[in-house]
Design an enzyme around this catalytic site. Structure first.
Site, PDB file in Angstrom:
ATOM      1  N   HIS A 203       3.655  18.475 -46.497  1.00 45.16           N
ATOM      2  CA  HIS A 203       5.048  18.181 -46.140  1.00 45.16           C
ATOM      3  C   HIS A 203       5.260  16.776 -45.606  1.00 45.16           C
ATOM      4  CE1 HIS A 203       3.355  19.297 -42.224  1.00 45.16           C
ATOM      5  NE2 HIS A 203       4.288  18.539 -41.712  1.00 45.16           N
TER       6      HIS A 203
HETATM    7  N1  UDP Z   1       1.583  26.847 -39.648  1.00 47.08           N
HETATM    8  C1  UDP Z   1       2.220  28.085 -39.647  1.00 47.08           C
HETATM    9  N2  UDP Z   1       2.777  28.542 -40.810  1.00 47.08           N
HETATM   10  C2  UDP Z   1       2.736  27.839 -41.989  1.00 47.08           C
HETATM   11  C3  UDP Z   1       2.078  26.571 -41.970  1.00 47.08           C
HETATM   12  C4  UDP Z   1       1.527  26.112 -40.779  1.00 47.08           C
HETATM   13  O1  UDP Z   1       2.255  28.757 -38.632  1.00 47.08           O
HETATM   14  O2  UDP Z   1       3.277  28.313 -43.004  1.00 47.08           O
HETATM   15  C5  UDP Z   1       1.038  26.350 -38.369  1.00 47.08           C
HETATM   16  C6  UDP Z   1      -0.389  25.874 -38.418  1.00 47.08           C
HETATM   17  O3  UDP Z   1      -1.285  26.906 -38.120  1.00 47.08           O
HETATM   18  C7  UDP Z   1      -0.407  24.790 -37.337  1.00 47.08           C
HETATM   19  C8  UDP Z   1       0.992  24.247 -37.372  1.00 47.08           C
HETATM   20  O4  UDP Z   1       1.787  25.210 -38.020  1.00 47.08           O
HETATM   21  O5  UDP Z   1      -0.639  25.353 -36.059  1.00 47.08           O
HETATM   22  C9  UDP Z   1       1.009  22.923 -38.112  1.00 47.08           C
HETATM   23  O6  UDP Z   1       2.288  22.558 -38.349  1.00 47.08           O
HETATM   24  P1  UDP Z   1       2.692  21.341 -39.282  1.00 47.08           P
HETATM   25  O7  UDP Z   1       1.771  21.270 -40.421  1.00 47.08           O
HETATM   26  O8  UDP Z   1       4.148  21.498 -39.555  1.00 47.08           O
HETATM   27  O9  UDP Z   1       2.586  20.121 -38.321  1.00 47.08           O
HETATM   28  P2  UDP Z   1       1.628  18.867 -38.115  1.00 47.08           P
HETATM   29  O10 UDP Z   1       0.392  19.383 -37.475  1.00 47.08           O
HETATM   30  O11 UDP Z   1       1.404  18.246 -39.446  1.00 47.08           O
HETATM   31  O12 UDP Z   1       2.401  17.978 -37.230  1.00 47.08           O
END
Ligand code: UDP
Length: 364
Positions: A203
């Site tokens: 994303h």
């Molecule tokens: N996650 C979730 N459901 C999903 C995809 C990710 O609960 O369908 C959780 C994942 O386990 C992690 C967090 O969301 O704890 C990561 O979020 P994201 O990828 O949006 O954020 P980033 O870490 O890239 O900022």
């Protein structure tokens, strides 16, 4: 002490799950959810599954350009901070909610504590990198997940107090990953067997906003040699749809598209995946903690230790590199890189000291 904590998206709900409960044993906390990304339904799943207190303020600000979104948040946060008059403000990570919370507090003269301070990808084209750097340089308390983060802050002469607390996402993963190993329903729903699929998330703006890169991402996914479960982030779904690529993915037998999943279902899929393909920051760490090989769809990472240890490979959107990375031999050792699962206790201990004005010796 009285804290206002600003959160707004999925990973911040996860981080608040580790800290809020312990913080509230000692202090008063008001949670503000900017509603940066998600509809009510998904926020509700996170609140109920992870046991996060229901946010006292739901701003429902929604999406927009980074600038417009940050501006709307600042406008909404100013009167809340004026009314609530907290002793300090707590923010997590690197989102627009992080930056807006910190800037609104700095302008109101309220001390800021930043959890996940000092993370750097050294890629200033990423909105997240700007948010991290700016927030760190406004914060009084810099709560670091890793020694690398501490070193980054030393190099940048950030003036806040640095404390190496470990990673609060590890606390949550320690709580939920063992339980997720026994949850077969999400695998059944996706039609996959343990060890027989890859889990994919993508994303980042840099991967999905540019149609050429989005096409490269789709080509990479189409080339995967096994079933791939892809919970679609709303941003990615919208970009794929606009580019006419959603149908292409839906038509591929081995691609299993799902809506974004709650944390427990996602974790159940993660812990039994053959490998994780992701451009998420938090998921790289979670894969490491679960002992699942990670292939990162970026050319930089803030979580450099996962790469140095051999558990994560940066392939950007290079299809052949991704396929080779899926075939690689994994190391046998998996050192404890991000703490022992008690980071939230250390965060709250540091916040206690913020109240008394006493400081711990500077980390690093
Ligand atoms: N996650 C979730 N459901 C999903 C995809 C990710 O609960 O369908 C959780 C994942 O386990 C992690 C967090 O969301 O704890 C990561 O979020 P994201 O990828 O949006 O954020 P980033 O870490 O890239 O900022």
């Amino acid at each position: 002490m009285r804290f206002v904590t600003v959160i707004g998206n999925r990973p911040q709900f996860v981080k608040a799950a580790a800290v809020s409960r312990i913080l509230r044993e000692h202090h008063e906390e008001l949670l503000v959810n900017t509603g940066q990304h998600y509809d009510d339904e998904l926020s509700t799943i996170f609140v109920t599954e992870l046991g996060i207190p229901r946010p006292e303020h739901e701003l429902r600000l929604g999406t927009g350009t980074n600038t417009a979104q940050t501006a709307r948040m600042l406008t909404a946060l100013e009167p809340i901070l004026a009314a609530e008059r907290p002793d300090a403000l707590l923010v997590y990570g690197d989102t627009n909610s992080t930056l807006a919370g910190a800037l609104a507090a700095a302008q109101a003269g309220i001390p800021i504590a930043h959890v996940e301070a000092g993370m750097r990808s050294f890629d200033r084209c990423m909105p997240e990198e700007l948010n991290r750097v700016l927030t760190d340089h406004m914060s009084q308390l810099l709560l670091c997940s890793s020694d690398t983060a501490v070193e980054n802050l030393v190099r940048e002469h950030a003036v806040g107090e640095r404390v190496m607390v470990g990673d609060v996402m590890v606390d949550v993963a320690h709580m939920f990953q063992p339980r997720a190993l026994g949850d077969d329903a999400p695998l059944r729903d996706a039609g996959v067997e343990p060890g027989g699929y890859v889990l994919v998330t993508a994303h980042r703006a840099g991967n999905v906003d540019d149609p050429v890169r989005l096409r490269a991402l789709v080509d990479l996914l189409l080339a995967l040699p096994m079933p791939a479960v892809l919970p679609l982030h709303p941003r990615t779904g919208a970009r794929l749809d606009a580019a006419g690529l959603l149908d292409t993915l839906q038509a591929a037998d081995h691609i299993r598209l799902t809506p974004p999943l709650g944390y427990l279902a996602f974790t159940a899929l993660l812990v039994r995946a053959r490998a994780m393909l992701t451009d998420s920051g938090g998921v790289q760490k979670e894969a490491y903690l679960a002992g699942v090989p990670c292939v990162t769809l970026r050319d930089t990472t803030e979580w450099v230790e996962t790469v140095d240890s051999g558990w994560n490979v940066l392939v950007d959107l290079d299809r052949d590199a991704a396929l080779a990375a899926l075939d690689r031999t994994m190391p046998s050792a998996r050192p404890e890189l991000y703490g022992d699962g008690h980071a939230a206790d250390r965060v709250v201990a540091a916040l206690d000291r913020l109240g008394t004005g006493s400081s711990a010796p500077h980390a690093g």
